[in-house]
Design a protein around this motif. Structure first.
Motif, short mmCIF file in Angstrom:
data_model
loop_
_atom_site.label_atom_id
_atom_site.label_comp_id
_atom_site.label_asym_id
_atom_site.label_seq_id
_atom_site.Cartn_x
_atom_site.Cartn_y
_atom_site.Cartn_z
N ALA A 1 2.40 -54.28 17.15
CA ALA A 1 1.17 -54.60 17.83
C ALA A 1 0.58 -53.25 18.42
O ALA A 1 -0.29 -53.53 19.58
N VAL A 2 1.21 -52.28 18.38
CA VAL A 2 0.80 -50.86 19.01
C VAL A 2 -0.29 -49.94 18.00
O VAL A 2 0.25 -49.78 16.88
N LEU A 3 -1.36 -49.98 18.23
CA LEU A 3 -2.34 -49.07 17.36
C LEU A 3 -2.65 -48.08 18.17
O LEU A 3 -3.27 -47.97 19.30
N MET A 4 -3.17 -46.84 17.43
CA MET A 4 -3.66 -45.64 18.06
C MET A 4 -4.94 -45.55 17.49
O MET A 4 -5.12 -45.75 16.37
N ARG A 5 -5.99 -45.55 18.26
CA ARG A 5 -7.42 -45.19 17.94
C ARG A 5 -7.96 -44.42 18.73
O ARG A 5 -7.59 -43.95 19.85
N HIS A 6 -9.40 -43.91 18.10
CA HIS A 6 -9.87 -43.01 18.99
C HIS A 6 -10.96 -43.88 19.66
O HIS A 6 -11.77 -44.57 19.08
N ASP A 7 -11.11 -43.48 20.95
CA ASP A 7 -12.00 -44.22 21.76
C ASP A 7 -13.04 -43.47 22.11
O ASP A 7 -12.89 -42.42 22.89
N ARG A 8 -14.23 -43.54 21.69
CA ARG A 8 -15.54 -42.74 21.73
C ARG A 8 -16.10 -42.77 23.17
O ARG A 8 -16.30 -41.88 23.68
N ASN B 1 -11.07 -39.70 24.08
CA ASN B 1 -9.62 -39.77 23.80
C ASN B 1 -9.16 -40.55 22.88
O ASN B 1 -9.77 -41.70 22.69
N HIS B 2 -8.19 -40.39 22.32
CA HIS B 2 -7.27 -41.29 21.52
C HIS B 2 -6.35 -42.29 22.61
O HIS B 2 -6.16 -41.98 23.62
N VAL B 3 -6.38 -43.47 22.08
CA VAL B 3 -5.59 -44.48 22.87
C VAL B 3 -4.61 -45.19 22.17
O VAL B 3 -4.75 -45.32 21.02
N LEU B 4 -3.74 -45.63 22.91
CA LEU B 4 -2.73 -46.65 22.40
C LEU B 4 -3.16 -48.10 22.91
O LEU B 4 -3.36 -48.15 23.92
N VAL C 1 -3.47 -47.59 26.80
CA VAL C 1 -2.89 -46.23 27.15
C VAL C 1 -3.92 -44.88 26.70
O VAL C 1 -3.93 -44.71 25.50
N VAL C 2 -4.46 -44.34 27.78
CA VAL C 2 -5.28 -43.28 27.26
C VAL C 2 -4.23 -42.01 27.26
O VAL C 2 -3.51 -41.59 28.01
N LEU C 3 -4.40 -41.49 25.82
CA LEU C 3 -3.65 -40.31 25.62
C LEU C 3 -4.06 -38.90 26.03
O LEU C 3 -5.38 -38.82 25.25
N THR C 4 -3.74 -38.26 26.78
CA THR C 4 -4.39 -37.03 26.92
C THR C 4 -3.61 -35.67 26.54
O THR C 4 -2.49 -35.91 26.06
N GLY C 5 -4.23 -34.51 26.58
CA GLY C 5 -3.36 -33.42 26.11
C GLY C 5 -3.00 -33.39 24.65
O GLY C 5 -3.65 -33.88 23.72
N VAL D 1 8.80 -38.67 24.35
CA VAL D 1 8.99 -39.97 23.51
C VAL D 1 10.11 -40.74 24.25
O VAL D 1 9.96 -41.91 23.96
N GLU D 2 10.91 -40.42 25.14
CA GLU D 2 11.82 -41.43 25.48
C GLU D 2 11.06 -42.34 26.68
O GLU D 2 11.12 -43.51 26.69
N ARG D 3 10.04 -41.71 27.19
CA ARG D 3 9.10 -42.46 28.23
C ARG D 3 8.33 -43.60 27.33
O ARG D 3 8.31 -44.68 27.71
N MET D 4 7.86 -43.05 26.17
CA MET D 4 7.16 -44.24 25.45
C MET D 4 8.08 -45.34 24.71
O MET D 4 7.83 -46.12 24.62
N ARG D 5 9.44 -44.84 24.45
CA ARG D 5 10.47 -45.86 24.10
C ARG D 5 10.78 -46.76 25.31
O ARG D 5 10.80 -48.02 24.98
N LYS D 6 10.95 -46.14 26.45
CA LYS D 6 11.28 -47.10 27.68
C LYS D 6 9.90 -47.96 27.93
O LYS D 6 10.41 -49.24 28.26
N GLU D 7 8.92 -47.63 27.74
CA GLU D 7 7.57 -48.50 27.94
C GLU D 7 7.54 -49.37 26.77
O GLU D 7 6.69 -50.26 27.02
N GLY D 8 8.23 -49.36 25.72
CA GLY D 8 8.17 -50.23 24.59
C GLY D 8 6.86 -50.01 23.69
O GLY D 8 6.52 -50.54 22.71
N TRP D 9 6.34 -48.53 23.62
CA TRP D 9 5.31 -48.24 22.91
C TRP D 9 5.95 -47.73 21.44
O TRP D 9 4.98 -47.88 20.40
#
Length: 90
Positions: free
Chosen positions: A16-23, A27-30, A37-41, A80-88
């Motif tokens: 249920a986690v998808l990455m998409r570009h949010d116009r 930015n890309h978001v999860l 979750v807005v992905l920056t950098g 990556v560890e933070r993403m794992r702990k967040e459940g992403w």
């Protein structure tokens, strides 16, 4: 929760986690149920490589090759560890 072995663990998106570009945000978001979750950098590049086919060590290796001046070793593992702990990712 123990940290997976970077030489054997192949992170992949959680169900249920998808990455998409949010116009609208430019930015890309999860996208997750009830959460965005807005992905920056360079986060998008890391998430793209977490596809279940590469180990964490290989992800870092590929990013070092793409971005030789970036602090890959210092930043990718903790992100990556933070993403794992967040459940992403799993």
């Amino acid at each position: 929760m123990t940290t997976p072995d970077p030489d054997h663990w192949c992170p992949r998106p959680a169900p249920a986690v998808l990455m998409r570009h949010d116009r609208a945000r430019g930015n890309h978001v999860l996208l997750m149920p009830e959460r965005v979750v807005v992905l920056t950098g360079s986060a998008r590049h890391v998430v793209e490589l977490c596809d279940g086919t590469r180990t964490l060590a290989r992800i870092s290796e590929e990013l070092r090759a793409r971005f030789p001046d970036a602090p890959v070793d210092a930043e990718v593992g903790p992100f990556v560890e933070r993403m794992r702990k967040e459940g992403w990712i799993r």
